[in-house]
Design an enzyme around this catalytic site. Sequence first.
Site, mmCIF file in Angstrom:
data_model
loop_
_atom_site.group_PDB
_atom_site.id
_atom_site.type_symbol
_atom_site.label_atom_id
_atom_site.label_comp_id
_atom_site.label_asym_id
_atom_site.label_seq_id
_atom_site.Cartn_x
_atom_site.Cartn_y
_atom_site.Cartn_z
ATOM 1 C CD GLU A 113 -4.091 15.373 5.191
ATOM 2 O OE1 GLU A 113 -4.413 14.168 5.118
ATOM 3 O OE2 GLU A 113 -3.725 15.916 6.229
ATOM 4 C CG ASN A 127 -2.213 0.692 0.936
ATOM 5 O OD1 ASN A 127 -2.916 0.309 -0.009
ATOM 6 N ND2 ASN A 127 -2.503 1.721 1.694
ATOM 7 C CB THR A 128 4.447 1.766 0.907
ATOM 8 O OG1 THR A 128 4.332 1.096 2.154
ATOM 9 C CG2 THR A 128 5.400 2.936 1.034
ATOM 10 C CG HIS A 185 -7.916 10.360 3.306
ATOM 11 N ND1 HIS A 185 -8.372 11.395 2.525
ATOM 12 C CD2 HIS A 185 -6.593 10.608 3.534
ATOM 13 C CE1 HIS A 185 -7.364 12.232 2.288
ATOM 14 N NE2 HIS A 185 -6.277 11.776 2.889
ATOM 15 N NE ARG A 209 -5.014 11.952 6.356
ATOM 16 C CZ ARG A 209 -4.074 11.140 5.905
ATOM 17 N NH1 ARG A 209 -3.989 9.893 6.366
ATOM 18 N NH2 ARG A 209 -3.212 11.550 5.006
ATOM 19 C CG HIS A 239 -6.431 6.492 4.108
ATOM 20 N ND1 HIS A 239 -5.997 6.151 2.846
ATOM 21 C CD2 HIS A 239 -5.455 7.279 4.642
ATOM 22 C CE1 HIS A 239 -4.811 6.714 2.627
ATOM 23 N NE2 HIS A 239 -4.462 7.387 3.701
ATOM 24 C CG HIS A 240 -3.645 4.192 8.594
ATOM 25 N ND1 HIS A 240 -2.453 4.032 7.913
ATOM 26 C CD2 HIS A 240 -3.358 3.949 9.895
ATOM 27 C CE1 HIS A 240 -1.494 3.720 8.774
ATOM 28 N NE2 HIS A 240 -2.010 3.663 9.987
ATOM 29 C CD GLU A 290 -2.259 0.634 7.415
ATOM 30 O OE1 GLU A 290 -1.644 0.778 6.337
ATOM 31 O OE2 GLU A 290 -3.487 0.726 7.515
ATOM 32 N NE ARG A 338 -1.782 6.858 8.701
ATOM 33 C CZ ARG A 338 -1.680 7.607 7.598
ATOM 34 N NH1 ARG A 338 -0.836 8.627 7.542
ATOM 35 N NH2 ARG A 338 -2.438 7.343 6.547
ATOM 36 N N GLY A 360 3.672 12.592 1.882
ATOM 37 C CA GLY A 360 5.081 12.690 2.251
ATOM 38 C C GLY A 360 5.392 12.049 3.585
ATOM 39 N NE ARG A 397 -8.013 18.023 2.259
ATOM 40 C CZ ARG A 397 -7.927 17.175 3.282
ATOM 41 N NH1 ARG A 397 -8.163 17.587 4.515
ATOM 42 N NH2 ARG A 397 -7.600 15.914 3.079
HETATM 43 P P1 ADP Z 1 3.598 -0.879 5.382
HETATM 44 O O1 ADP Z 1 3.066 0.430 4.883
HETATM 45 O O2 ADP Z 1 3.282 -1.136 6.788
HETATM 46 O O3 ADP Z 1 5.009 -1.122 5.001
HETATM 47 P P2 ADP Z 1 2.206 -2.030 3.091
HETATM 48 O O4 ADP Z 1 0.744 -2.113 3.164
HETATM 49 O O5 ADP Z 1 2.829 -0.987 2.239
HETATM 50 O O6 ADP Z 1 2.734 -1.975 4.584
HETATM 51 O O7 ADP Z 1 2.799 -3.418 2.575
HETATM 52 C C1 ADP Z 1 2.478 -4.658 3.169
HETATM 53 C C2 ADP Z 1 2.755 -5.750 2.157
HETATM 54 O O8 ADP Z 1 2.628 -7.009 2.784
HETATM 55 C C3 ADP Z 1 1.786 -5.743 0.990
HETATM 56 O O9 ADP Z 1 2.510 -5.726 -0.227
HETATM 57 C C4 ADP Z 1 1.019 -7.062 1.149
HETATM 58 O O10 ADP Z 1 0.637 -7.642 -0.081
HETATM 59 C C5 ADP Z 1 2.030 -7.923 1.876
HETATM 60 N N1 ADP Z 1 1.446 -9.031 2.642
HETATM 61 C C6 ADP Z 1 0.378 -8.976 3.468
HETATM 62 N N2 ADP Z 1 0.133 -10.173 4.022
HETATM 63 C C7 ADP Z 1 1.080 -11.030 3.544
HETATM 64 C C8 ADP Z 1 1.367 -12.417 3.736
HETATM 65 N N3 ADP Z 1 0.626 -13.165 4.550
HETATM 66 N N4 ADP Z 1 2.403 -12.959 3.056
HETATM 67 C C9 ADP Z 1 3.170 -12.201 2.223
HETATM 68 N N5 ADP Z 1 2.953 -10.895 2.004
HETATM 69 C C10 ADP Z 1 1.926 -10.296 2.653
#
Ligand code: ADP
Length: 448
Positions: free
Chosen positions: A255, A42-43, A242, A279, A382-383, A412, A422, A49, A258
Amino acid sequence: APQHYDVVVIGSGGGGLAAAIQASEEGAKVAIVEKMPTIGGNTIKASVGMNAAETRFQKLKGIEDSKELFFNETLKGGKCKNNQQLLRQFVDQAPEAIEWLARHDIELNDITITGGMSIDRTHRPADRSAVGGFLISGLVKNINQREIEVLLETSVDEILCEKGVVIGVKVVDEYNDSRILHAKSVIVATGGFSANREMVVKYRPELDGFVTTNHKGATGSGIAMLQQIGAATVDMGEIQIHPTVEQTTSYLVSEAIRGGGAILVSQAGHRFYNEMETRDKVSAQIIALPEKSAWIVFDDRVRANNKAADEYIAKGFVVSAPTPYELAVKLNMDQESLQATLERYNQFVERQHDEDFGRQTALRHPLEKGPFFAIRIAPGVHHTMGGVTINTDAEVLDAQHQPIGGAWAAGEVVGGIHGANRIGGNAVADIIIFGILAGRNAATWALR
Ligand code: ADP
């Protein structure tokens, strides 16, 4: 043949990648396991930022800031529900994390602001583009340079323990074959659970039906796996919506728009709240409007200062017109009302004083340079602020607050840092700061 690693990192978002790089730099043999076909989690969607106070880049721009203020504003934004030890660690480590990124050729030297903060401390790329793509591509370069193994389309479905200490993970690959990866340390960086509707609704029934801004891998599996080995959780019901999500695409309107000077306008053509509030509060005000949605309105100067705006225009969901009058026609909005709203807001900007809603930040410039733009927005999930409990070393804790040997978590998936709400720009800071900590400590444990 069994595969042996010092450190296995679950998840390839920013938290997982930062952890893997740091662990590798400590001398550990590292693998990253990612269930999706692509890196970035999700990053990669992160927009605005990374917050940090007392940084070199702030000083270069003459911005005076203090860690104390950053701490207090985050605590206030989180309704004082934040774990203060974790928050203290977060604030203290933030400038060094900005430098860590710079050393890894990921320089966030432009600075803006988000809701709930009083000072420009949201660091972003020099070209003012969204932080997520820039961050992930920079981290991936480092992963490649260090030849860190990344197993894509491979999902961890169990963390294995012996006598209460982690010994590895069970993975299932794209062919549905399962195998064991042996590891002395496991870092869980699996992100939140915003895309797991069942789990969201379990904790917050009223969020049924809301869209989510998250990628579909945000299922919360890491929380469940850690609970299986005894981890405790905190704040699971604290789920952030959000305020500015385009509903037909579930696209988040950053954001930074804004923060760059945009305003929020109701269908009736009026501002209705301080756009730079946190938010949770802004979302609540939008939901309270008769249409449960609003328009984010900005001019060409705001657009020119935010690369994301051009991306939204390219996506096709931005309404634009040469004058406010013509914009109002297109929005089916009372023309006089929108015109009057803009004039009144522009006076507030000239005087740097918002008489109506007390907006104190990002009164950047009058909205007067055509073309004018509007995007219809409403809140989306969102979070997830809640998650597993850790200590300031990123060790996963059980219900008695004791570390589970060999288990680390960052990002997260962890609960407590952000309390009940957050602040924008604090998620990227969180994943990098605690990713680095988890990587360093997990490697030290593995190599001890
Ligand atoms: P953070 O922002 O906390 O670094 P993200 O949401 O950006 O987390 O990334 C978490 C990643 O972990 C995602 O790419 C998701 O697909 C992966 N993920 C979630 N569960 C599993 C799992 N059981 N095995 C492998 N990858 C996973």
